[in-house]
Write a protein that holds these residues in place. Structure first.
Motif, short mmCIF file in Angstrom:
data_model
loop_
_atom_site.label_atom_id
_atom_site.label_comp_id
_atom_site.label_asym_id
_atom_site.label_seq_id
_atom_site.Cartn_x
_atom_site.Cartn_y
_atom_site.Cartn_z
N ARG A 1 12.41 -51.41 -2.34
CA ARG A 1 11.60 -52.48 -1.74
C ARG A 1 10.49 -52.91 -2.70
O ARG A 1 10.22 -54.10 -2.85
N GLN A 2 9.88 -51.94 -3.39
CA GLN A 2 8.84 -52.28 -4.38
C GLN A 2 9.43 -53.14 -5.50
O GLN A 2 8.82 -54.13 -5.91
N VAL A 3 10.60 -52.76 -5.98
CA VAL A 3 11.25 -53.53 -7.04
C VAL A 3 11.57 -54.94 -6.55
O VAL A 3 11.32 -55.93 -7.25
N LEU A 4 12.09 -55.06 -5.34
CA LEU A 4 12.39 -56.38 -4.78
C LEU A 4 11.15 -57.26 -4.69
O LEU A 4 11.18 -58.44 -5.05
N GLU A 5 10.06 -56.69 -4.21
CA GLU A 5 8.82 -57.46 -4.07
C GLU A 5 8.32 -57.95 -5.43
O GLU A 5 7.89 -59.09 -5.56
N LEU A 6 8.39 -57.07 -6.43
CA LEU A 6 7.93 -57.46 -7.77
C LEU A 6 8.87 -58.49 -8.39
O LEU A 6 8.42 -59.42 -9.07
N LEU A 7 10.17 -58.35 -8.16
CA LEU A 7 11.11 -59.37 -8.64
C LEU A 7 10.81 -60.71 -7.99
O LEU A 7 10.80 -61.75 -8.66
N ALA A 8 10.57 -60.69 -6.69
CA ALA A 8 10.29 -61.93 -5.96
C ALA A 8 9.00 -62.58 -6.45
O ALA A 8 8.86 -63.81 -6.41
N ALA A 9 8.07 -61.76 -6.95
CA ALA A 9 6.81 -62.28 -7.47
C ALA A 9 6.97 -62.80 -8.90
O ALA A 9 6.02 -63.31 -9.48
N GLY A 10 8.18 -62.66 -9.47
CA GLY A 10 8.45 -63.21 -10.79
C GLY A 10 8.22 -62.29 -11.96
O GLY A 10 8.19 -62.72 -13.10
N HIS A 11 8.08 -61.00 -11.70
CA HIS A 11 7.84 -60.04 -12.78
C HIS A 11 9.12 -59.75 -13.56
O HIS A 11 10.21 -59.75 -13.00
N LEU A 12 8.96 -59.49 -14.84
CA LEU A 12 10.07 -59.10 -15.69
C LEU A 12 10.34 -57.60 -15.51
O LEU A 12 9.48 -56.86 -15.03
N ASP A 13 11.52 -57.17 -15.95
CA ASP A 13 11.90 -55.76 -15.82
C ASP A 13 10.85 -54.83 -16.43
O ASP A 13 10.48 -53.81 -15.84
N GLU A 14 10.37 -55.20 -17.61
CA GLU A 14 9.39 -54.37 -18.30
C GLU A 14 8.10 -54.24 -17.50
O GLU A 14 7.49 -53.17 -17.42
N SER A 15 7.67 -55.33 -16.91
CA SER A 15 6.45 -55.34 -16.09
C SER A 15 6.63 -54.49 -14.84
O SER A 15 5.74 -53.73 -14.46
N ILE A 16 7.78 -54.61 -14.20
CA ILE A 16 8.08 -53.83 -13.00
C ILE A 16 8.06 -52.35 -13.34
O ILE A 16 7.44 -51.54 -12.64
N ALA A 17 8.74 -52.00 -14.43
CA ALA A 17 8.80 -50.59 -14.85
C ALA A 17 7.40 -50.05 -15.11
O ALA A 17 7.06 -48.94 -14.69
N ARG A 18 6.57 -50.83 -15.80
CA ARG A 18 5.22 -50.38 -16.11
C ARG A 18 4.41 -50.17 -14.83
O ARG A 18 3.72 -49.17 -14.69
N GLN A 19 4.50 -51.11 -13.90
CA GLN A 19 3.71 -51.01 -12.67
C GLN A 19 4.16 -49.85 -11.79
O GLN A 19 3.34 -49.24 -11.10
#
Length: 110
Positions: free
Chosen positions: A31-49
């Motif tokens: 769910r966290q990954v989905l929310e960050l994807l929906a917010a337009g984050h790149l894979d690298e940004s999601i991984a870092r967060q």
């Protein structure tokens, strides 16, 4: 109303998507990954967060896309929203914005 809003609404009116094994709710991390994807984050940004590796992030995305039977990330987002897997803003609600501080943190080198 955005294209995603129109797609989600059309899907809901047509009866939604199949609810077989692909319909199981996502885990907290998914769910966290989905929310960050929906917010337009790149894979690298999601991984870092989320403090995970980029490879793990991409595996989670691939697993979600497989469960959703989606051919693109956009389609995965539409299907996930139609299934109620993500918080969707009310029609006409302002788009979420990323603050300048968060943007600097997201784009900071590892």
């Amino acid at each position: 109303m955005t294209i995603a809003d129109i797609s989600v609404e059309r899907t809901r009116r047509l009866g939604g998507f199949g609810a077989g094994t692909a319909g199981t709710s996502p885990t907290g991390r998914e769910r966290q990954v989905l929310e960050l994807l929906a917010a337009g984050h790149l894979d690298e940004s999601i991984a870092r967060q989320l403090n995970i590796s980029v490879r793990t992030c991409r595996r989670i995305i691939a697993t979600l896309m497989d469960r959703l039977e989606a051919r693109s990330r956009f389609q995965a987002g539409v299907i996930a929203a139609a299934r109620g897997w993500m918080d969707t803003p009310a029609p006409g609600a302002p788009a979420r914005r990323i603050s300048a501080d968060n943007l600097r943190r997201i784009n900071a080198p590892c």
